[in-house]
Design a protein around this motif. Structure first.
Motif, PDB file in Angstrom:
ATOM      1  N   PHE A 276      28.896  12.187 -17.742  1.00 16.15           N
ATOM      2  CA  PHE A 276      29.147  12.756 -16.489  1.00 16.15           C
ATOM      3  C   PHE A 276      27.829  12.468 -15.873  1.00 16.15           C
ATOM      4  O   PHE A 276      27.830  12.131 -14.493  1.00 16.15           O
ATOM      5  CB  PHE A 276      29.259  14.181 -16.616  1.00 16.15           C
ATOM      6  CG  PHE A 276      30.669  14.691 -17.009  1.00 16.15           C
ATOM      7  CD1 PHE A 276      31.626  14.753 -15.600  1.00 16.15           C
ATOM      8  CD2 PHE A 276      31.046  15.042 -18.066  1.00 16.15           C
ATOM      9  CE1 PHE A 276      32.938  14.972 -15.794  1.00 16.15           C
ATOM     10  CE2 PHE A 276      32.652  15.336 -18.307  1.00 16.15           C
ATOM     11  CZ  PHE A 276      33.416  15.265 -17.048  1.00 16.15           C
ATOM     12  N   GLU A 277      26.713  12.391 -16.326  1.00 22.16           N
ATOM     13  CA  GLU A 277      25.369  11.925 -15.847  1.00 22.16           C
ATOM     14  C   GLU A 277      25.665  10.505 -15.148  1.00 22.16           C
ATOM     15  O   GLU A 277      25.200  10.222 -14.224  1.00 22.16           O
ATOM     16  CB  GLU A 277      24.369  12.070 -16.419  1.00 22.16           C
ATOM     17  CG  GLU A 277      22.742  11.820 -16.031  1.00 22.16           C
ATOM     18  CD  GLU A 277      22.560  12.789 -15.079  1.00 22.16           C
ATOM     19  OE1 GLU A 277      21.615  12.638 -14.327  1.00 22.16           O
ATOM     20  OE2 GLU A 277      23.064  13.941 -15.063  1.00 22.16           O
ATOM     21  N   THR A 278      26.087   9.434 -16.000  1.00 18.56           N
ATOM     22  CA  THR A 278      26.364   8.190 -15.661  1.00 18.56           C
ATOM     23  C   THR A 278      27.252   8.034 -14.314  1.00 18.56           C
ATOM     24  O   THR A 278      27.112   7.569 -13.387  1.00 18.56           O
ATOM     25  CB  THR A 278      26.907   7.310 -16.738  1.00 18.56           C
ATOM     26  OG1 THR A 278      25.921   7.321 -17.791  1.00 18.56           O
ATOM     27  CG2 THR A 278      27.232   5.860 -16.253  1.00 18.56           C
ATOM     28  N   ALA A 279      28.313   8.778 -14.508  1.00 17.95           N
ATOM     29  CA  ALA A 279      29.156   8.924 -13.259  1.00 17.95           C
ATOM     30  C   ALA A 279      28.743   9.579 -12.012  1.00 17.95           C
ATOM     31  O   ALA A 279      28.906   8.925 -11.156  1.00 17.95           O
ATOM     32  CB  ALA A 279      30.517   9.662 -13.767  1.00 17.95           C
ATOM     33  N   LEU A 280      27.853  10.583 -12.238  1.00 19.31           N
ATOM     34  CA  LEU A 280      27.359  11.156 -11.004  1.00 19.31           C
ATOM     35  C   LEU A 280      26.200  10.276 -10.444  1.00 19.31           C
ATOM     36  O   LEU A 280      26.405  10.151  -9.006  1.00 19.31           O
ATOM     37  CB  LEU A 280      26.507  12.349 -11.632  1.00 19.31           C
ATOM     38  CG  LEU A 280      25.583  13.131 -10.418  1.00 19.31           C
ATOM     39  CD1 LEU A 280      26.394  13.623  -9.215  1.00 19.31           C
ATOM     40  CD2 LEU A 280      24.492  14.307 -11.043  1.00 19.31           C
ATOM     41  N   ARG A 281      25.486   9.401 -10.966  1.00 20.18           N
ATOM     42  CA  ARG A 281      24.521   8.556 -10.547  1.00 20.18           C
ATOM     43  C   ARG A 281      25.256   7.514  -9.906  1.00 20.18           C
ATOM     44  O   ARG A 281      25.034   6.886  -8.671  1.00 20.18           O
ATOM     45  CB  ARG A 281      23.825   7.903 -11.480  1.00 20.18           C
ATOM     46  CG  ARG A 281      22.591   9.081 -11.899  1.00 20.18           C
ATOM     47  CD  ARG A 281      21.671   8.985 -13.115  1.00 20.18           C
ATOM     48  NE  ARG A 281      20.609   9.919 -13.397  1.00 20.18           N
ATOM     49  CZ  ARG A 281      19.744  10.158 -12.741  1.00 20.18           C
ATOM     50  NH1 ARG A 281      19.344   9.388 -11.781  1.00 20.18           N
ATOM     51  NH2 ARG A 281      18.809  11.192 -12.840  1.00 20.18           N
ATOM     52  N   THR A 459      33.388   1.306 -19.011  1.00 21.96           N
ATOM     53  CA  THR A 459      31.913   1.341 -19.387  1.00 21.96           C
ATOM     54  C   THR A 459      31.244   2.689 -18.657  1.00 21.96           C
ATOM     55  O   THR A 459      30.369   3.095 -19.013  1.00 21.96           O
ATOM     56  CB  THR A 459      31.339   0.228 -18.543  1.00 21.96           C
ATOM     57  OG1 THR A 459      31.527  -0.207 -17.280  1.00 21.96           O
ATOM     58  CG2 THR A 459      31.665  -1.022 -19.531  1.00 21.96           C
ATOM     59  N   ARG A 460      31.631   3.066 -17.456  1.00 29.02           N
ATOM     60  CA  ARG A 460      31.094   4.214 -16.685  1.00 29.02           C
ATOM     61  C   ARG A 460      32.039   5.239 -16.522  1.00 29.02           C
ATOM     62  O   ARG A 460      32.034   5.880 -15.577  1.00 29.02           O
ATOM     63  CB  ARG A 460      30.366   3.688 -15.363  1.00 29.02           C
ATOM     64  CG  ARG A 460      29.121   2.786 -15.502  1.00 29.02           C
ATOM     65  CD  ARG A 460      28.813   2.450 -14.142  1.00 29.02           C
ATOM     66  NE  ARG A 460      29.810   1.449 -13.416  1.00 29.02           N
ATOM     67  CZ  ARG A 460      29.752   0.247 -13.741  1.00 29.02           C
ATOM     68  NH1 ARG A 460      29.303  -0.572 -14.497  1.00 29.02           N
ATOM     69  NH2 ARG A 460      30.803  -0.364 -12.685  1.00 29.02           N
ATOM     70  N   ASP A 461      32.881   5.420 -17.473  1.00 33.45           N
ATOM     71  CA  ASP A 461      33.766   6.575 -17.953  1.00 33.45           C
ATOM     72  C   ASP A 461      32.977   7.736 -17.804  1.00 33.45           C
ATOM     73  O   ASP A 461      32.054   7.786 -18.563  1.00 33.45           O
ATOM     74  CB  ASP A 461      34.777   6.270 -18.842  1.00 33.45           C
ATOM     75  CG  ASP A 461      35.807   7.194 -18.910  1.00 33.45           C
ATOM     76  OD1 ASP A 461      35.583   8.516 -18.564  1.00 33.45           O
ATOM     77  OD2 ASP A 461      37.234   6.793 -19.071  1.00 33.45           O
ATOM     78  N   SER A 462      33.463   8.702 -16.921  1.00 32.65           N
ATOM     79  CA  SER A 462      32.698  10.265 -17.029  1.00 32.65           C
ATOM     80  C   SER A 462      33.115  10.930 -18.138  1.00 32.65           C
ATOM     81  O   SER A 462      32.160  11.656 -18.948  1.00 32.65           O
ATOM     82  CB  SER A 462      32.887  10.845 -15.588  1.00 32.65           C
ATOM     83  OG  SER A 462      34.341  10.926 -15.345  1.00 32.65           O
ATOM     84  N   ALA A 463      34.276  11.289 -18.118  1.00 33.34           N
ATOM     85  CA  ALA A 463      34.913  12.524 -19.141  1.00 33.34           C
ATOM     86  C   ALA A 463      34.761  11.953 -20.599  1.00 33.34           C
ATOM     87  O   ALA A 463      34.721  12.624 -21.498  1.00 33.34           O
ATOM     88  CB  ALA A 463      36.314  12.745 -18.649  1.00 33.34           C
ATOM     89  N   THR A 464      35.161  10.658 -20.664  1.00 31.26           N
ATOM     90  CA  THR A 464      35.067  10.071 -22.158  1.00 31.26           C
ATOM     91  C   THR A 464      34.257   8.836 -21.984  1.00 31.26           C
ATOM     92  O   THR A 464      34.664   7.913 -22.116  1.00 31.26           O
ATOM     93  CB  THR A 464      36.509   9.742 -22.392  1.00 31.26           C
ATOM     94  OG1 THR A 464      37.166   8.958 -21.626  1.00 31.26           O
ATOM     95  CG2 THR A 464      37.557  10.877 -22.732  1.00 31.26           C
ATOM     96  N   PRO A 465      33.081   8.984 -22.524  1.00 35.14           N
ATOM     97  CA  PRO A 465      32.198   8.166 -22.605  1.00 35.14           C
ATOM     98  C   PRO A 465      32.365   6.735 -23.212  1.00 35.14           C
ATOM     99  O   PRO A 465      33.296   7.008 -24.326  1.00 35.14           O
ATOM    100  CB  PRO A 465      30.898   8.460 -23.228  1.00 35.14           C
ATOM    101  CG  PRO A 465      30.813   9.785 -22.901  1.00 35.14           C
ATOM    102  CD  PRO A 465      32.594  10.425 -23.063  1.00 35.14           C
ATOM    103  N   TYR A 466      32.222   5.644 -22.754  1.00 35.18           N
ATOM    104  CA  TYR A 466      32.625   4.424 -23.116  1.00 35.18           C
ATOM    105  C   TYR A 466      32.388   4.359 -24.906  1.00 35.18           C
ATOM    106  O   TYR A 466      33.097   3.814 -25.505  1.00 35.18           O
ATOM    107  CB  TYR A 466      31.674   3.043 -22.454  1.00 35.18           C
ATOM    108  CG  TYR A 466      31.972   1.730 -23.106  1.00 35.18           C
ATOM    109  CD1 TYR A 466      33.374   1.288 -22.968  1.00 35.18           C
ATOM    110  CD2 TYR A 466      31.313   1.211 -24.045  1.00 35.18           C
ATOM    111  CE1 TYR A 466      33.611   0.121 -23.564  1.00 35.18           C
ATOM    112  CE2 TYR A 466      31.573  -0.142 -24.376  1.00 35.18           C
ATOM    113  CZ  TYR A 466      32.607  -0.706 -24.298  1.00 35.18           C
ATOM    114  OH  TYR A 466      32.937  -2.006 -24.739  1.00 35.18           O
ATOM    115  N   GLU A 467      31.323   4.789 -25.273  1.00 34.42           N
ATOM    116  CA  GLU A 467      31.184   4.816 -26.816  1.00 34.42           C
ATOM    117  C   GLU A 467      32.082   5.543 -27.798  1.00 34.42           C
ATOM    118  O   GLU A 467      32.283   5.309 -28.692  1.00 34.42           O
ATOM    119  CB  GLU A 467      29.697   5.189 -26.913  1.00 34.42           C
ATOM    120  CG  GLU A 467      28.451   4.825 -26.434  1.00 34.42           C
ATOM    121  CD  GLU A 467      28.256   4.784 -24.759  1.00 34.42           C
ATOM    122  OE1 GLU A 467      28.914   5.719 -24.237  1.00 34.42           O
ATOM    123  OE2 GLU A 467      27.322   3.935 -24.360  1.00 34.42           O
TER     124      GLU A 467
END
Length: 520
Positions: A276-281, A459-467
Motif C-alpha cells: 500500500f505504501e508503494t501504491a500510495l507513492r 510489480t507495484r500491486d498495492s493489495a497483494t505485494p509482488y513478492e
C-alpha cells in the motif's frame, strides 16, 4: 463500539484484496476419486455430484446470462448434515468450438463471482470468450449463496466508521492508549459474538479448503473433466488450494495478484503495508504532475506528509457530508483515499475527492469512494462482504490470541506504511477471538502433481505485494511466474496487451511461456 481501524484496515481488504492464507486439507474428491493434499477421506458425496444444474433467468446481468443453485455440505466431515446453497451464473461462449467452462473468482474474501461474470467481455479476452462458457459463483457465506451475516447495516456503519476512544488526537492508530486498545478488543469481540449468534454453524465452516471442495462439485456438475480457472487476489488462494487438493483435475489455473500462503494472517497484514505504501507513492507522484492535483510540495515525500497532516485534521474536524448523516472522520476519509491504491483508473476520482475535501471541506466524494470499496450497495445497506472477509481470513490460518502481538505488529507495519500500516495490523484483531475449532493450520501449498499453473504478479500491486506472487510461484511444484511491470491491483485485462496475450494463449492452447517472463 466502533473503532478507527475499520476504515483503514478492513476496507483495505474488502475491495478485491485479501489477507488469507492456505491450508493443505485435501479431501476425497467429490465424485469419489482421490484428491491430493493431506485431508481425511470423505464419503457420501454422490448426492451432491449427481445434482442437476437447472439453468434459468438471472435476477441481474445481461440477457444471455443463465443462473442456477446447487447444494454442498455445510461440513464436509458430515456430508449427511446441514447443507449450504451456492449461487452460480454462466455466460455462454460466443463461438462454436467450446472447450468447456472457465471459472472466475474476483477476490475478497467476500467478492461476488456471480456478479463478476456480468462483465465477461471485459474480464476475459475475445479468444477466451469464444472458447469458454464464463462461470462465476458466490463462495459459501457470500452474497446470493447462503450468506454469513454478523452485523446489520447500522451496526456495520458504526464498526467501520467510528474512531476508537482514547486515540491520539490525530487519529493515529499506532498511538493507542491502554483504554484505546481495550476499546479495540471490545469491538472485535462483539463482532465475533454477533457472528456466533447469527450464524453459529456457518462461521465454523468458512475456510478456503471448503470453498475449493465446493468448486470441485461445481466442476463436476458443469461436466468438465478438469478445471480451468482464473482467480484474482484472494481468488488465487482458492485456486492454489484447489490444485493442492485435486492436482489431477487441473487443466489451467491463472493466479493473478497472488497471496503467499506460507504466511500467517497477522504477518500478511504487516507485509501488505509495504504494497500500500508503494501504491500510495505511485498515486502521489502521478498527482503532482497534473494540474488538478490538490497536493503540493517539492517532491513525493512532502506531498505524502501533507496528505498525512490532512487526514490527521479530519480526526479533529470531520468533513462535510452532503449525502447522508454519517460523520466523515478520519476512518471514512482514509477509505476514500484507499480507492486510489487499487487501480490507476480510480485516480481521477480520488483527486476530485481530495480537491473537494482539502479545498472545500466536503468529503462526499471520498465517502462515496469508500462505500464502493466496501460494497455498500445503496444508502441503506451493505453487502455481506465484510463478514465473509473476516470469517475467511480468521479461518484460514492461526492468529495470535494475545493482544500484545497486535501492538507489536502495528508498530512494525507503521514503519512500512506510516499512514495505513498500523490500521492494517489492528484490522486482524477479530481473529484473536475466532473459534479455535474453525481455524485451519495454514502453511505453504505445493500442489504436487498438478499441470503447469500460471502465477501473475504486478510489480507495484498495492493489495497483494509482488513478492507474494514470487513466493507462491516458488511454492507450487508446477508454478511459473509472469511479471507485469505496472501499477494497480492484479494484471490480467489491466491494459497490457503482452500480459493478456500470454494469459489468453495459456487458457486456450495451454501454451506455457518461459518461467520469469516479464512484460513492461
Amino acid at each position: 463500539m466502533g473503532t478507527g481501524l475499520r476504515g483503514a484496515a478492513t476496507a483495505v481488504l474488502a475491495g478485491a484484496v485479501l489477507l488469507a492464507t492456505g491450508c493443505t486439507s485435501g479431501a476425497e474428491a467429490p465424485d469419489g476419486g482421490e484428491a491430493g493434499g493431506s485431508a481425511a477421506s470423505l464419503e457420501g458425496l454422490d448426492a451432491f455430484t449427481e445434482q442437476e444444474l437447472r439453468w434459468g433467468e438471472c435476477d441481474s446481468g445481461p440477457a444471455e446470462s443463465e443462473c442456477a443453485v446447487y447444494e454442498v455440505p455445510m461440513d464436509y466431515g458430515d456430508p449427511g448434515g446441514e447443507r449450504v446453497e451456492i449461487a452460480v451464473k454462466r455466460m455462454p461462449a460466443t463461438g462454436d468450438e467450446v472447450i468447456g467452462s472457465l471459472l472466475f473468482n474476483p477476490g475478497g474474501p467476500g467478492g461476488s463471482g456471480y456478479d463478476y461474470v456480468d462483465h465477461a467481455d471485459f474480464i476475459a479476452g475475445e479468444s477466451v470468450r469464444q472458447r469458454f462458457d464464463i462461470v462465476g459463483f458466490d463462495p459459501r457465506g457470500v452474497g446470493r449463496s447462503s450468506p454469513l451475516v454478523c452485523l446489520d447495516a447500522a451496526e456495520l456503519d458504526e464498526f467501520l466508521g467510528n474512531e476508537a476512544e482514547s486515540v491520539d488526537g490525530d487519529g493515529d492508530m499506532s498511538e493507542l492508549t491502554e483504554a484505546g486498545i481495550a476499546d479495540m478488543e471490545e469491538s472485535s469481540r462483539e463482532f465475533v459474538e454477533a457472528c456466533r449468534e447469527n450464524a453459529p454453524e456457518l462461521m465454523l465452516n468458512m475456510g478456503t479448503a471448503d470453498v475449493a471442495r465446493d468448486m470441485d462439485v461445481l466442476r463436476a456438475l458443469l461436466g468438465d473433466e478438469k478445471l480451468t480457472y482464473v482467480g484474482a487476489s484472494y481468488g488465487t488462494h482458492i485456486g492454489a488450494e484447489y490444485a493442492d487438493q485435486f492436482p489431477d483435475r487441473v487443466r489451467a489455473l491463472v493466479l493473478d495478484g497472488a497471496v503467499d500462503p506460507s504466511q500467517e494472517q497477522l504477518d500478511l497484514s504487516v507485509a501488505q503495508a509495504t504494497g500500500f505504501e508503494t501504491a500510495l507513492r505511485a498515486f502521489v507522484e502521478d498527482c503532482l504532475g497534473r494540474q488538478d492535483c490538490p497536493l503540493g510540495g517539492e517532491d513525493v515525500e512532502e506531498a505524502v506528509t501533507e496528505l498525512d497532516e490532512f487526514l490527521a485534521g479530519t480526526a479533529a474536524e470531520p468533513l462535510a457530508n452532503s449525502m447522508d448523516d454519517r460523520e466523515i472522520n478520519r476512518p471514512r476519509t482514509e477509505l476514500g483515499v484507499l480507492a486510489a491504491l487499487y487501480s490507476d483508473s480510480w485516480w481521477p476520482r480520488v483527486r476530485e475527492g481530495l480537491t473537494d475535501a482539502m479545498e472545500e471541506g466536503d468529503g462526499t466524494v471520498l465517502l462515496q469512494l469508500g462505500d464502493e470499496l466496501y460494497s455498500r450497495s445503496d444508502r441503506q445497506s451493505y453487502e455481506n462482504s465484510t463478514a465473509a472477509l473476516i470469517a475467511v481470513n480468521c479461518s484460514d490460518s492461526p492468529s495470535p490470541r494475545d493482544v500484545a502481538a497486535y501492538v507489536e505488529a502495528a508498530e512494525a507495519a507503521e514503519e512500512e506504511s506510516p499512514i495505513f500500516g498500523a490500521s492494517l495490523a489492528w484490522g486482524a484483531l477479530p481473529c484473536a477471538y475466532w473459534p479455535e475449532e474453525a481455524v485451519d493450520e495454514g502453511g505453504p501449498i505445493s500442489a504436487a502433481g498438478a499441470d503447469p499453473i500460471l502465477v501473475l504478479g504486478t510489480t507495484r500491486d498495492s493489495a497483494t505485494p509482488y513478492e507474494w506472487s514470487v513466493a507462491l510461484a516458488e511454492q507450487l511444484e508446477s508454478g511459473f511466474l509472469v511479471t507485469r511491470d505496472g501499477d494497480g491491483h492484479t494484471g490480467y485485462r489491466m491494459g497490457d496487451p503482452c500480459i493478456d496475450a500470454i494469459v489468453d494463449s495459456y487458457l486456450v492452447d495451454l501454451e506455457v511461456p518461459e518461467d520469469g517472463m516479464a512484460c513492461a
